[in-house]
Design a protein around this motif. Sequence first.
Motif, PDB file in Angstrom:
ATOM      1  N   PRO A  54       0.801  -1.231   0.000  1.00 51.05           N
ATOM      2  CA  PRO A  54       0.000   0.000   0.000  1.00 51.05           C
ATOM      3  C   PRO A  54       0.831   1.278   0.000  1.00 51.05           C
ATOM      4  N   GLU A  55       1.925   1.326   0.764  1.00 54.14           N
ATOM      5  CA  GLU A  55       2.744   2.547   0.835  1.00 54.14           C
ATOM      6  C   GLU A  55       3.292   2.906  -0.542  1.00 54.14           C
ATOM      7  N   ALA A  56       3.811   1.901  -1.259  1.00 51.23           N
ATOM      8  CA  ALA A  56       4.362   2.147  -2.595  1.00 51.23           C
ATOM      9  C   ALA A  56       3.254   2.547  -3.567  1.00 51.23           C
ATOM     10  N   TRP A  57       2.106   1.900  -3.472  1.00 52.31           N
ATOM     11  CA  TRP A  57       0.976   2.211  -4.363  1.00 52.31           C
ATOM     12  C   TRP A  57       0.517   3.645  -4.146  1.00 52.31           C
ATOM     13  N   LEU A  58       0.356   4.045  -2.887  1.00 56.66           N
ATOM     14  CA  LEU A  58      -0.098   5.402  -2.568  1.00 56.66           C
ATOM     15  C   LEU A  58       0.912   6.449  -3.035  1.00 56.66           C
ATOM     16  N   THR A  59       2.198   6.160  -2.851  1.00 54.16           N
ATOM     17  CA  THR A  59       3.238   7.101  -3.276  1.00 54.16           C
ATOM     18  C   THR A  59       3.219   7.281  -4.785  1.00 54.16           C
ATOM     19  N   LYS A  60       3.023   6.176  -5.505  1.00 55.81           N
ATOM     20  CA  LYS A  60       2.985   6.250  -6.970  1.00 55.81           C
ATOM     21  C   LYS A  60       1.786   7.062  -7.442  1.00 55.81           C
ATOM     22  N   SER A 120      11.761  20.116 -14.923  1.00 52.58           N
ATOM     23  CA  SER A 120      10.615  19.418 -15.500  1.00 52.58           C
ATOM     24  C   SER A 120       9.912  18.652 -14.388  1.00 52.58           C
ATOM     25  N   ALA A 121       8.691  18.190 -14.680  1.00 52.21           N
ATOM     26  CA  ALA A 121       7.936  17.437 -13.672  1.00 52.21           C
ATOM     27  C   ALA A 121       8.695  16.179 -13.252  1.00 52.21           C
ATOM     28  N   ASN A 122       9.306  15.483 -14.207  1.00 54.06           N
ATOM     29  CA  ASN A 122      10.073  14.275 -13.876  1.00 54.06           C
ATOM     30  C   ASN A 122      11.294  14.607 -13.041  1.00 54.06           C
ATOM     31  N   GLU A 123      12.011  15.659 -13.415  1.00 57.70           N
ATOM     32  CA  GLU A 123      13.202  16.053 -12.659  1.00 57.70           C
ATOM     33  C   GLU A 123      12.833  16.414 -11.228  1.00 57.70           C
ATOM     34  N   ARG A 124      11.748  17.129 -11.084  1.00 58.76           N
ATOM     35  CA  ARG A 124      11.321  17.542  -9.746  1.00 58.76           C
ATOM     36  C   ARG A 124      10.933  16.321  -8.903  1.00 58.76           C
ATOM     37  N   ALA A 125      10.199  15.396  -9.497  1.00 60.56           N
ATOM     38  CA  ALA A 125       9.775  14.198  -8.767  1.00 60.56           C
ATOM     39  C   ALA A 125      10.980  13.356  -8.342  1.00 60.56           C
ATOM     40  N   VAL A 126      11.910  13.135  -9.255  1.00 61.48           N
ATOM     41  CA  VAL A 126      13.090  12.338  -8.935  1.00 61.48           C
ATOM     42  C   VAL A 126      13.907  13.020  -7.839  1.00 61.48           C
ATOM     43  N   TYR A 127      14.117  14.314  -7.974  1.00 55.81           N
ATOM     44  CA  TYR A 127      14.908  15.058  -6.987  1.00 55.81           C
ATOM     45  C   TYR A 127      14.280  14.966  -5.595  1.00 55.81           C
ATOM     46  N   ALA A 141      12.131   4.687 -10.213  1.00 58.89           N
ATOM     47  CA  ALA A 141      11.877   4.255 -11.589  1.00 58.89           C
ATOM     48  C   ALA A 141      10.528   3.551 -11.690  1.00 58.89           C
ATOM     49  N   GLU A 142      10.209   2.740 -10.692  1.00 59.03           N
ATOM     50  CA  GLU A 142       8.923   2.042 -10.664  1.00 59.03           C
ATOM     51  C   GLU A 142       7.774   3.031 -10.503  1.00 59.03           C
ATOM     52  N   ILE A 143       7.957   4.035  -9.669  1.00 59.69           N
ATOM     53  CA  ILE A 143       6.911   5.040  -9.440  1.00 59.69           C
ATOM     54  C   ILE A 143       6.638   5.840 -10.704  1.00 59.69           C
ATOM     55  N   LEU A 144       7.695   6.193 -11.447  1.00 60.74           N
ATOM     56  CA  LEU A 144       7.559   7.070 -12.611  1.00 60.74           C
ATOM     57  C   LEU A 144       7.450   6.311 -13.934  1.00 60.74           C
ATOM     58  N   ASN A 150      17.676   5.722 -16.615  1.00 65.00           N
ATOM     59  CA  ASN A 150      17.084   7.019 -16.945  1.00 65.00           C
ATOM     60  C   ASN A 150      16.839   7.820 -15.672  1.00 65.00           C
ATOM     61  N   CYS A 151      16.386   7.146 -14.642  1.00 66.70           N
ATOM     62  CA  CYS A 151      16.154   7.811 -13.359  1.00 66.70           C
ATOM     63  C   CYS A 151      17.447   8.431 -12.831  1.00 66.70           C
ATOM     64  N   GLN A 152      18.540   7.692 -12.933  1.00 65.27           N
ATOM     65  CA  GLN A 152      19.830   8.199 -12.454  1.00 65.27           C
ATOM     66  C   GLN A 152      20.265   9.430 -13.252  1.00 65.27           C
ATOM     67  N   GLN A 153      20.036   9.411 -14.562  1.00 65.20           N
ATOM     68  CA  GLN A 153      20.390  10.558 -15.400  1.00 65.20           C
ATOM     69  C   GLN A 153      19.548  11.787 -15.050  1.00 65.20           C
TER      70      GLN A 153
END
Length: 314
Positions: A54-60, A120-127, A141-144, A150-153
């Motif tokens: 549930p925690e991972a699902w809610l975060t995603k 970008s939205a992805n950069e902000r989320a990863v950061y 990576a699973e969340i996005l 790609n996540c590391q980049q």
Amino acid sequence: MPLSPHEVELFEQSRARLAAIAYRLLGSASDAEDAVQDTFLRWQAADRERVETPEAWLTKVLTNLCRNQLTSARARHESYVGTWLPEPVLAGDRMLGPVDTAEQRESVSMAVLTLMERLSANERAVYVLREAFAYSHSEIAEILDITESNCQQVYRRAKQHVATHRARTEVDGTTARKIVEEFLAAATSGDTQRLVKLLTDDAMNAGDGGGKAPARATPIIGALAVARFLRGLFKPTDAARDRVGGSLALYTEVVNGGPAVVVMIGDRVLAVMSLEVTSEGIAAIRTQANPDKLVRATRQWSASEHGEPFLDGW
């Protein structure tokens, strides 16, 4: 299917963390609350028996709701009246989330929240997920729905951008209040040079009135220009009091982990002036005066204890 007491409890156990993630992603406490509520509605509608973690699902779900909102928010900010600044959050608000490490505290600072508007939205989320909540690259990576490489980049780009444009020195609550007191003493003295000495040469002043409160449309750059503006801003006049509807009280506070001036009129927060402090002096002053972005701060202020104001009846 209605939520069972256990399923409600699972969500409530994640609520504070979800709110803290959403605030960092959106720069708005009110929008963060809405995103958390939307996540709850999706939890309620989900086939929960198929949710393994549930925690991972809610975060995603929350993160993707915020990513979608960031895309539309970018368009709104382009048509925003004047300068857009994040919504300030006073010390002690659970919206700040974990502040145990320097990275966590910095990720919620007004300086970094403002800088993240350029990502970008992805950069902000990863950061945010990596810096403030220590998610692994594989988890992010699973969340996005991207690859781990790609996540590391994306993370490297985002971190480099934030690191390149910030020059913040972390200070504790006691030091923060001393900095604000020194700043207020200089700003209210009418002595421009006294104020200039506290600022870096390239100091910046920006204000967000959202078209609903007085604020300059563009930032002011340079120590002397900022000092002159502040000298006029802090000069008490009958016309100024009439404009805001009465006398003001100025408090030294900690906001988003940094030194700030909270301007009160009666029991309402009229403005929050956040100071970005570096080893060379005060590098930036960001003033939030949009009343729509001060509702939570006013509510929080009323529910907490405060010392005497630095200036009262100003």
